[in-house]
Write a protein that holds these residues in place. Structure first.
Motif, PDB file in Angstrom:
ATOM      1  N   ILE A   6      47.012  39.921  55.278  1.00 39.68           N
ATOM      2  CA  ILE A   6      47.579  40.152  53.948  1.00 39.68           C
ATOM      3  C   ILE A   6      47.481  41.643  53.659  1.00 39.68           C
ATOM      4  O   ILE A   6      46.398  42.231  53.739  1.00 39.68           O
ATOM      5  CB  ILE A   6      46.842  39.345  52.861  1.00 39.68           C
ATOM      6  N   ALA A   7      48.612  42.253  53.333  1.00 42.11           N
ATOM      7  CA  ALA A   7      48.658  43.687  53.016  1.00 42.11           C
ATOM      8  C   ALA A   7      49.139  43.885  51.587  1.00 42.11           C
ATOM      9  O   ALA A   7      50.022  43.166  51.124  1.00 42.11           O
ATOM     10  CB  ALA A   7      49.586  44.419  53.988  1.00 42.11           C
ATOM     11  N   THR A   8      48.572  44.865  50.908  1.00 45.52           N
ATOM     12  CA  THR A   8      49.000  45.130  49.542  1.00 45.52           C
ATOM     13  C   THR A   8      49.058  46.617  49.246  1.00 45.52           C
ATOM     14  O   THR A   8      48.197  47.389  49.668  1.00 45.52           O
ATOM     15  CB  THR A   8      48.075  44.451  48.509  1.00 45.52           C
ATOM     16  N   ASP A   9      50.100  47.002  48.533  1.00 49.79           N
ATOM     17  CA  ASP A   9      50.178  48.322  47.924  1.00 49.79           C
ATOM     18  C   ASP A   9      49.144  48.376  46.797  1.00 49.79           C
ATOM     19  O   ASP A   9      48.630  47.338  46.361  1.00 49.79           O
ATOM     20  CB  ASP A   9      51.602  48.516  47.384  1.00 49.79           C
ATOM     21  N   LEU A  10      48.839  49.579  46.305  1.00 46.10           N
ATOM     22  CA  LEU A  10      47.854  49.716  45.232  1.00 46.10           C
ATOM     23  C   LEU A  10      48.498  49.922  43.860  1.00 46.10           C
ATOM     24  O   LEU A  10      48.544  49.023  43.048  1.00 46.10           O
ATOM     25  CB  LEU A  10      46.898  50.879  45.537  1.00 46.10           C
ATOM     26  N   ASP A  11      48.996  51.125  43.596  1.00 45.28           N
ATOM     27  CA  ASP A  11      49.510  51.456  42.265  1.00 45.28           C
ATOM     28  C   ASP A  11      50.707  50.597  41.895  1.00 45.28           C
ATOM     29  O   ASP A  11      51.682  50.507  42.639  1.00 45.28           O
ATOM     30  CB  ASP A  11      49.908  52.932  42.207  1.00 45.28           C
ATOM     31  N   GLY A  12      50.619  49.945  40.740  1.00 49.99           N
ATOM     32  CA  GLY A  12      51.699  49.083  40.275  1.00 49.99           C
ATOM     33  C   GLY A  12      51.729  47.729  40.956  1.00 49.99           C
ATOM     34  O   GLY A  12      52.583  46.895  40.635  1.00 49.99           O
ATOM     35  N   THR A  13      50.791  47.500  41.860  1.00 49.62           N
ATOM     36  CA  THR A  13      50.781  46.242  42.618  1.00 49.62           C
ATOM     37  C   THR A  13      49.400  45.584  42.535  1.00 49.62           C
ATOM     38  O   THR A  13      49.194  44.646  41.772  1.00 49.62           O
ATOM     39  CB  THR A  13      51.162  46.497  44.089  1.00 49.62           C
ATOM     40  N   PHE A  14      48.444  46.060  43.303  1.00 49.07           N
ATOM     41  CA  PHE A  14      47.096  45.494  43.299  1.00 49.07           C
ATOM     42  C   PHE A  14      46.296  45.975  42.094  1.00 49.07           C
ATOM     43  O   PHE A  14      45.572  45.211  41.455  1.00 49.07           O
ATOM     44  CB  PHE A  14      46.367  45.879  44.587  1.00 49.07           C
ATOM     45  N   LEU A  15      46.428  47.259  41.777  1.00 51.30           N
ATOM     46  CA  LEU A  15      45.659  47.841  40.679  1.00 51.30           C
ATOM     47  C   LEU A  15      46.357  47.635  39.340  1.00 51.30           C
ATOM     48  O   LEU A  15      47.577  47.668  39.242  1.00 51.30           O
ATOM     49  CB  LEU A  15      45.472  49.343  40.904  1.00 51.30           C
ATOM     50  N   ARG A  16      45.562  47.443  38.306  1.00 48.10           N
ATOM     51  CA  ARG A  16      46.092  47.463  36.953  1.00 48.10           C
ATOM     52  C   ARG A  16      46.508  48.903  36.614  1.00 48.10           C
ATOM     53  O   ARG A  16      46.227  49.831  37.368  1.00 48.10           O
ATOM     54  CB  ARG A  16      45.026  46.972  35.966  1.00 48.10           C
ATOM     55  N   ASN A  17      47.128  49.075  35.474  1.00 52.77           N
ATOM     56  CA  ASN A  17      47.618  50.405  35.109  1.00 52.77           C
ATOM     57  C   ASN A  17      46.493  51.414  34.895  1.00 52.77           C
ATOM     58  O   ASN A  17      46.704  52.620  35.015  1.00 52.77           O
ATOM     59  CB  ASN A  17      48.499  50.325  33.862  1.00 52.77           C
ATOM     60  N   ALA A 252      55.436  37.779  43.101  1.00 51.12           N
ATOM     61  CA  ALA A 252      54.035  37.381  42.935  1.00 51.12           C
ATOM     62  C   ALA A 252      53.910  36.533  41.670  1.00 51.12           C
ATOM     63  O   ALA A 252      54.779  36.552  40.789  1.00 51.12           O
ATOM     64  CB  ALA A 252      53.154  38.619  42.842  1.00 51.12           C
ATOM     65  N   LYS A 253      52.799  35.820  41.555  1.00 56.14           N
ATOM     66  CA  LYS A 253      52.640  34.856  40.463  1.00 56.14           C
ATOM     67  C   LYS A 253      52.441  35.526  39.093  1.00 56.14           C
ATOM     68  O   LYS A 253      52.589  34.870  38.060  1.00 56.14           O
ATOM     69  CB  LYS A 253      51.460  33.924  40.763  1.00 56.14           C
ATOM     70  N   ALA A 254      52.097  36.811  39.088  1.00 52.07           N
ATOM     71  CA  ALA A 254      51.930  37.549  37.832  1.00 52.07           C
ATOM     72  C   ALA A 254      52.099  39.033  38.126  1.00 52.07           C
ATOM     73  O   ALA A 254      52.139  39.444  39.291  1.00 52.07           O
ATOM     74  CB  ALA A 254      50.555  37.273  37.216  1.00 52.07           C
ATOM     75  N   ASP A 255      52.187  39.836  37.070  1.00 54.69           N
ATOM     76  CA  ASP A 255      52.352  41.267  37.279  1.00 54.69           C
ATOM     77  C   ASP A 255      51.012  41.925  37.596  1.00 54.69           C
ATOM     78  O   ASP A 255      49.966  41.272  37.635  1.00 54.69           O
ATOM     79  CB  ASP A 255      53.031  41.921  36.073  1.00 54.69           C
ATOM     80  N   ASN A 256      51.041  43.253  37.824  1.00 53.62           N
ATOM     81  CA  ASN A 256      49.813  43.943  38.236  1.00 53.62           C
ATOM     82  C   ASN A 256      48.762  43.953  37.133  1.00 53.62           C
ATOM     83  O   ASN A 256      47.553  43.970  37.418  1.00 53.62           O
ATOM     84  CB  ASN A 256      50.123  45.372  38.682  1.00 53.62           C
ATOM     85  N   GLU A 257      49.192  43.932  35.857  1.00 57.78           N
ATOM     86  CA  GLU A 257      48.230  43.936  34.751  1.00 57.78           C
ATOM     87  C   GLU A 257      47.475  42.621  34.647  1.00 57.78           C
ATOM     88  O   GLU A 257      46.405  42.554  34.044  1.00 57.78           O
ATOM     89  CB  GLU A 257      48.950  44.225  33.430  1.00 57.78           C
ATOM     90  N   ASN A 258      48.034  41.566  35.239  1.00 54.75           N
ATOM     91  CA  ASN A 258      47.429  40.228  35.149  1.00 54.75           C
ATOM     92  C   ASN A 258      47.019  39.699  36.516  1.00 54.75           C
ATOM     93  O   ASN A 258      47.099  38.499  36.785  1.00 54.75           O
ATOM     94  CB  ASN A 258      48.391  39.270  34.453  1.00 54.75           C
TER      95      ASN A 258
END
Length: 275
Positions: A6-17, A252-258
């Motif tokens: 499983i790979a994930t970007d950080l800003d705007g994706t894994f991390l909240r704002n 994804a099931k929710a946005d990065n903030e959630n």
């Protein structure tokens, strides 16, 4: 389906704002991933030192990092793969920038393995802004005399600049010789040819023997597109721009903030445990 990475970007994706995430929840997921023999990969435009800062409360031996937009892959054992820009290519970009500087004011940052480098002409305010993204910033007299592997050339314009336009201009100028992409933060990233987050995953595919169809990836911006198109199970964030949702249909099931990435990983691991 079988998931092994499983790979994930950080800003705007894994991390909240505010650039935080639910550490306890993520650590529990890493336990589950270890039980199911699933690798966790962080794929980002950031330098690895900046990335490590975000995960200081997470067992870093469970993470692998595709950093500098795919120019380097590393883990706690060291560098697994790197793809620097040559001095000749750096000179060509510097010459282009000098010739067009009258029309567009920008700041050049050369991101290397040891540090990030800016010109001696950079103001304290400029350096302070760069230090938000690069832990170690060094001012130099001549870029071409830097003794380091330069992974990314960053051209930073004011926030109101049309970054898509500059990306198009640079792609037309350098063609296949260099890879140019927008970062989403008012900058253009220039890397060695055929270098992006996908090539980082390709390197890990060779090292670990994991097929693309056994990979999941999350992203929100244009510099994630190659990675998302490479894997068998791509997810775009609900908070991504519309052009990203047009290219990647599954969200994804929710946005990065959630905590959308964590929410989706939980679902995927639960489904896999029942197979």
């Amino acid at each position: 389906m079988t998931i092994k990475l499983i790979a994930t970007d950080l800003d705007g994706t894994f991390l909240r704002n505010d650039r935080t995430f639910d550490v306890a929840r993520f650590n529990r997921l890493l336990d589950q991933m270890e039980d199911q023999d699933v690798k966790m990969v962080v794929a980002t435009g950031n330098k690895v030192e900046q990335t490590l800062h975000y995960f200081k409360e997470t067992p870093t031996n469970r993470l692998t990092y595709i950093s500098s937009n795919g120019a380097m892959v590393s883990d706690t054992t060291g560098i697994l793969y790197k793809r620097p820009v040559s001095k000749e290519q750096i000179k060509k970009v510097l010459d282009w920038n000098t010739q067009t500087r009258a029309k567009m004011e920008n700041l050049i940052v050369l991101s290397g393995i040891k540090a990030a480098y800016v010109s001696n002409h950079a103001t304290p305010e400029m350096i302070q802004a760069v230090e938000q993204f690069y832990p170690k910033v060094i001012q130099v007299e001549k870029f071409l005399e830097i003794e380091d592997d330069i992974l990314v050339m960053e051209l930073l314009w004011p926030e109101n600049a049309d970054i898509k336009y500059f990306v198009q201009v640079l792609r037309k100028k350098f063609g296949e010789e260099l890879h140019t992409t927008g970062s989403g933060f008012g900058s253009v990233s220039i890397l060695a040819a055929n270098t992006n987050k996908e090539t980082g995953l390709e390197a890990l595919s060779r090292i670990w023997g994991i097929k693309p169809e056994e990979m999941v990836a999350f992203g929100d911006n244009s510099n994630d597109l190659e990675m998302l198109r490479y894997v068998g199970h791509p997810f775009v964030m609900p908070n991504a721009a519309e052009f990203m949702k047009e290219r990647i249909s599954q969200q994804a099931k929710a946005d990065n903030e959630n905590d959308g990435v964590l929410e989706t990983i939980e679902m995927l691991l639960a489904d896999q445990s029942q197979d």
